[in-house]
Motif scaffolding. Structure first.
Motif, PDB file in Angstrom:
ATOM      1  N   VAL A 130       0.865  -1.170   0.000  1.00 53.78           N
ATOM      2  CA  VAL A 130       0.000   0.000   0.000  1.00 53.78           C
ATOM      3  C   VAL A 130       0.905   1.225   0.000  1.00 53.78           C
ATOM      4  CG1 VAL A 130      -1.713   1.334   1.263  1.00 53.78           C
ATOM      5  CG2 VAL A 130      -1.900  -1.148   1.146  1.00 53.78           C
ATOM      6  N   ILE A 131       0.735   2.097  -1.014  1.00 54.66           N
ATOM      7  CA  ILE A 131       1.595   3.277  -1.133  1.00 54.66           C
ATOM      8  C   ILE A 131       0.737   4.534  -1.133  1.00 54.66           C
ATOM      9  CG2 ILE A 131       3.411   2.003  -2.337  1.00 54.66           C
ATOM     10  CD1 ILE A 131       2.364   3.171  -4.963  1.00 54.66           C
ATOM     11  N   TYR A 132       1.356   5.678  -0.803  1.00 59.26           N
ATOM     12  CA  TYR A 132       0.620   6.941  -0.704  1.00 59.26           C
ATOM     13  C   TYR A 132       1.291   8.039  -1.503  1.00 59.26           C
ATOM     14  CZ  TYR A 132      -2.030   4.680   2.946  1.00 59.26           C
ATOM     15  OH  TYR A 132      -2.855   3.828   3.631  1.00 59.26           O
ATOM     16  N   SER A 133       2.210   7.635  -2.371  1.00 59.10           N
ATOM     17  CA  SER A 133       2.875   8.640  -3.199  1.00 59.10           C
ATOM     18  C   SER A 133       3.169   8.044  -4.552  1.00 59.10           C
ATOM     19  CB  SER A 133       4.173   9.098  -2.528  1.00 59.10           C
ATOM     20  OG  SER A 133       4.928   9.908  -3.409  1.00 59.10           O
ATOM     21  N   ASP A 134       3.053   8.864  -5.550  1.00 57.51           N
ATOM     22  CA  ASP A 134       3.371   8.400  -6.901  1.00 57.51           C
ATOM     23  C   ASP A 134       4.845   8.119  -7.073  1.00 57.51           C
ATOM     24  OD1 ASP A 134       0.741   8.564  -7.657  1.00 57.51           O
ATOM     25  OD2 ASP A 134       0.914  10.616  -8.441  1.00 57.51           O
ATOM     26  N   PHE A 135       5.633   8.604  -6.113  1.00 60.93           N
ATOM     27  CA  PHE A 135       7.078   8.380  -6.199  1.00 60.93           C
ATOM     28  C   PHE A 135       7.506   7.075  -5.482  1.00 60.93           C
ATOM     29  CE2 PHE A 135       6.479  12.964  -6.562  1.00 60.93           C
ATOM     30  CZ  PHE A 135       7.145  13.211  -7.750  1.00 60.93           C
ATOM     31  N   ASP A 136       6.557   6.446  -4.740  1.00 61.08           N
ATOM     32  CA  ASP A 136       6.881   5.179  -4.092  1.00 61.08           C
ATOM     33  C   ASP A 136       6.982   4.088  -5.158  1.00 61.08           C
ATOM     34  OD1 ASP A 136       6.709   6.605  -1.814  1.00 61.08           O
ATOM     35  OD2 ASP A 136       4.839   5.728  -1.099  1.00 61.08           O
ATOM     36  N   GLU A 137       7.880   3.140  -4.904  1.00 62.20           N
ATOM     37  CA  GLU A 137       8.110   2.111  -5.901  1.00 62.20           C
ATOM     38  C   GLU A 137       8.381   0.769  -5.222  1.00 62.20           C
ATOM     39  OE1 GLU A 137      10.932   1.239  -9.835  1.00 62.20           O
ATOM     40  OE2 GLU A 137      11.328   2.970  -8.530  1.00 62.20           O
ATOM     41  N   VAL A 138       7.880  -0.304  -5.827  1.00 62.25           N
ATOM     42  CA  VAL A 138       8.124  -1.676  -5.373  1.00 62.25           C
ATOM     43  C   VAL A 138       8.833  -2.431  -6.492  1.00 62.25           C
ATOM     44  CG1 VAL A 138       7.088  -3.833  -4.541  1.00 62.25           C
ATOM     45  CG2 VAL A 138       6.061  -1.635  -3.915  1.00 62.25           C
ATOM     46  N   PHE A 139       9.921  -3.109  -6.186  1.00 62.09           N
ATOM     47  CA  PHE A 139      10.688  -3.812  -7.212  1.00 62.09           C
ATOM     48  C   PHE A 139      11.352  -5.049  -6.597  1.00 62.09           C
ATOM     49  CE2 PHE A 139      13.170  -0.425  -5.362  1.00 62.09           C
ATOM     50  CZ  PHE A 139      14.363  -1.033  -5.022  1.00 62.09           C
ATOM     51  N   TRP A 140      11.934  -5.893  -7.457  1.00 60.51           N
ATOM     52  CA  TRP A 140      12.535  -7.173  -7.031  1.00 60.51           C
ATOM     53  C   TRP A 140      14.035  -7.174  -7.305  1.00 60.51           C
ATOM     54  CZ3 TRP A 140      10.500 -11.243  -4.420  1.00 60.51           C
ATOM     55  CH2 TRP A 140       9.100 -11.326  -4.317  1.00 60.51           C
ATOM     56  N   LEU A 141      14.745  -7.901  -6.414  1.00 60.03           N
ATOM     57  CA  LEU A 141      16.165  -8.152  -6.587  1.00 60.03           C
ATOM     58  C   LEU A 141      16.414  -9.648  -6.513  1.00 60.03           C
ATOM     59  CD1 LEU A 141      15.883  -5.476  -4.470  1.00 60.03           C
ATOM     60  CD2 LEU A 141      18.353  -5.428  -4.909  1.00 60.03           C
ATOM     61  N   SER A 142      17.422 -10.087  -7.290  1.00 61.32           N
ATOM     62  CA  SER A 142      17.890 -11.470  -7.196  1.00 61.32           C
ATOM     63  C   SER A 142      19.250 -11.434  -6.535  1.00 61.32           C
ATOM     64  CB  SER A 142      17.992 -12.108  -8.587  1.00 61.32           C
ATOM     65  OG  SER A 142      18.591 -13.381  -8.502  1.00 61.32           O
ATOM     66  N   GLY A 143      19.305 -11.904  -5.282  1.00 62.58           N
ATOM     67  CA  GLY A 143      20.527 -11.726  -4.507  1.00 62.58           C
ATOM     68  C   GLY A 143      20.706 -10.240  -4.251  1.00 62.58           C
ATOM     69  N   SER A 144      21.790  -9.671  -4.748  1.00 66.38           N
ATOM     70  CA  SER A 144      22.024  -8.231  -4.611  1.00 66.38           C
ATOM     71  C   SER A 144      21.866  -7.509  -5.947  1.00 66.38           C
ATOM     72  CB  SER A 144      23.429  -7.986  -4.050  1.00 66.38           C
ATOM     73  OG  SER A 144      24.418  -8.557  -4.902  1.00 66.38           O
ATOM     74  N   SER A 145      21.418  -8.248  -6.981  1.00 62.73           N
ATOM     75  CA  SER A 145      21.275  -7.669  -8.327  1.00 62.73           C
ATOM     76  C   SER A 145      19.824  -7.275  -8.598  1.00 62.73           C
ATOM     77  CB  SER A 145      21.748  -8.667  -9.394  1.00 62.73           C
ATOM     78  OG  SER A 145      23.095  -9.055  -9.150  1.00 62.73           O
ATOM     79  N   PHE A 146      19.628  -6.100  -9.190  1.00 58.71           N
ATOM     80  CA  PHE A 146      18.292  -5.651  -9.540  1.00 58.71           C
ATOM     81  C   PHE A 146      17.779  -6.447 -10.739  1.00 58.71           C
ATOM     82  CE2 PHE A 146      20.003  -2.051  -7.250  1.00 58.71           C
ATOM     83  CZ  PHE A 146      18.925  -1.598  -6.507  1.00 58.71           C
ATOM     84  N   LEU A 147      16.538  -6.878 -10.658  1.00 57.94           N
ATOM     85  CA  LEU A 147      15.902  -7.549 -11.794  1.00 57.94           C
ATOM     86  C   LEU A 147      15.292  -6.497 -12.722  1.00 57.94           C
ATOM     87  CD1 LEU A 147      14.162 -10.606 -10.062  1.00 57.94           C
ATOM     88  CD2 LEU A 147      16.181 -10.641 -11.535  1.00 57.94           C
ATOM     89  N   GLU A 148      15.193  -6.848 -13.970  1.00 56.83           N
ATOM     90  CA  GLU A 148      14.667  -5.909 -14.973  1.00 56.83           C
ATOM     91  C   GLU A 148      13.223  -6.261 -15.324  1.00 56.83           C
ATOM     92  OE1 GLU A 148      17.186  -5.382 -18.336  1.00 56.83           O
ATOM     93  OE2 GLU A 148      19.020  -5.768 -17.191  1.00 56.83           O
ATOM     94  N   ARG A 149      12.557  -5.235 -15.891  1.00 53.43           N
ATOM     95  CA  ARG A 149      11.179  -5.440 -16.358  1.00 53.43           C
ATOM     96  C   ARG A 149      11.211  -5.728 -17.859  1.00 53.43           C
ATOM     97  NH1 ARG A 149       7.954  -0.330 -14.875  1.00 53.43           N
ATOM     98  NH2 ARG A 149      10.003   0.649 -15.156  1.00 53.43           N
TER      99      ARG A 149
END
Length: 336
Positions: A39-58
């Protein structure tokens, strides 16, 4: 079932699911989607996934990627980041995955999850089937052993030329203790018994008539043979063996007490009288040892069932001797 929901403070973004250290059971080579909801309250909030310490891409062209959706509800705005595995591999099972919430004007929060391989639907029936086969093999092996253990033991003894590893200081393998019986062995059968044991199977025998010294009492000879022999074989004989009834009665207690290896030869149709001290002594001894049945002509040949049973109940002879019925080792000195 009690479900504990996160404490949502008005105006503060928070992760709803999954929970820290959740484990998702998946099948190899399957497509899996794991949703991370906040649940977020700002358009600047973001949810994303990482694999280990690496960012996953969309990027849906990759084997593992994530995408997200936003949806308004009464509590605020719901954001879902979906972790997608096109085809789960063993490498995926070895990694940890983190869903992270970056919110405006508050510390970041995250949850970490792992994957585990799901048991195959065939694993339980396969395990049960394997267990059943193993149990059947054990059962069949036990039945075969019980039925053929005598033949197996004698085959190994003869083939490997096994001899007794310890004599316990005994100078004879067996003492043939004859006693008078109307249906006992005649002189020819008695000679056959001794010659087959000695010449065919290599036993060193002690007998009353051969080992008695001139002037030595019968009782002394019997006690000597008992003391010096690993086994005692009680043999009925139709001729008088010179063993008094009272002596047999006295030695019965000694044989049981000394725990000599005892074998009792009997006739299938042998009916011993229950009167007198001799039958009572024989009953005591026959209960303390093994019984082997003599069947006249059928027992005369060394390959008969009688000899198999007698040898099975007797320990292997101490000295290596030639056995006529079995192949011999190249070196006569090679014994077990």
């Amino acid at each position: 079932m009690l479900v504990i929901r996160p404490n949502i403070i008005s105006g503060q973004s928070v992760l709803l699911s999954p929970h820290m250290d959740d484990v998702f059971h998946v099948a190899l080579d399957s497509t899996v989607v794991i949703e991370c909801t906040a649940v977020i309250y700002s358009d600047f909030d973001e949810v994303f996934w990482l694999s280990g310490s690496s960012f996953l891409e969309r990027d849906n062209n990759l084997p593992v990627f994530y995408n997200y959706t936003r949806e308004s509800n009464a509590e605020g705005m719901k954001m879902t980041a979906s972790l997608v595995f096109k085809k789960v591999t063993k490498e995926d099972l070895r990694k940890s995955y983190t869903c992270k919430l970056d919110a405006d004007d508050q510390p970041s929060s995250f949850v970490r999850i792992t994957l585990a391989q799901k048991a195959s639907p065939l694993s339980v029936p396969l395990a049960l089937g394997t267990t059943g086969i193993v149990m059947m093999i054990i059962f069949v092996t036990a039945v075969v052993y019980v039925k053929f253990k005598m033949n197996i033991a004698l085959f190994l003894r003869d083939t490997l030329s096994c001899t007794s590893s310890s004599s316990d200081g005994k100078s004879h393998d067996a003492f043939l203790m004859y006693y008078k019986s109307n249906t006992g062995l005649n002189d020819t059968e008695r000679e056959t018994l001794e010659s087959v044991l000695e010449e065919s199977f290599g036993y060193n025998l002690c007998t009353h008539d051969r080992n008695v010294s001139p002037g030595k009492a019968v009782a002394e000879t019997v006690l000597y043979c008992i003391e010096q022999s690993q086994s005692v074989v009680l043999v009925p004989t139709s001729s008088d063996p010179g063993l008094e009834a009272g002596l047999l009665k006295d030695t019965s207690a000694s044989l049981v007490e000394r725990q000599n290896h005892l074998v009792f030869i009997k006739f299938k149709s042998n009916q011993v009288s229950r009167s007198g001290s001799v039958p009572e002594a024989l009953r005591i001894l026959s209960k303390a040892g093994h019984r082997v049945t003599w069947k006249r002509k059928r027992s005369m040949t060394p390959s008969s069932l009688f000899w198999k049973q007698l040898r099975y109940h007797l320990p292997a002879p101490q000295a290596a001797r030639k056995i006529r019925l079995s192949p011999q080792p190249t070196n006569p000195e090679d014994i077990c």
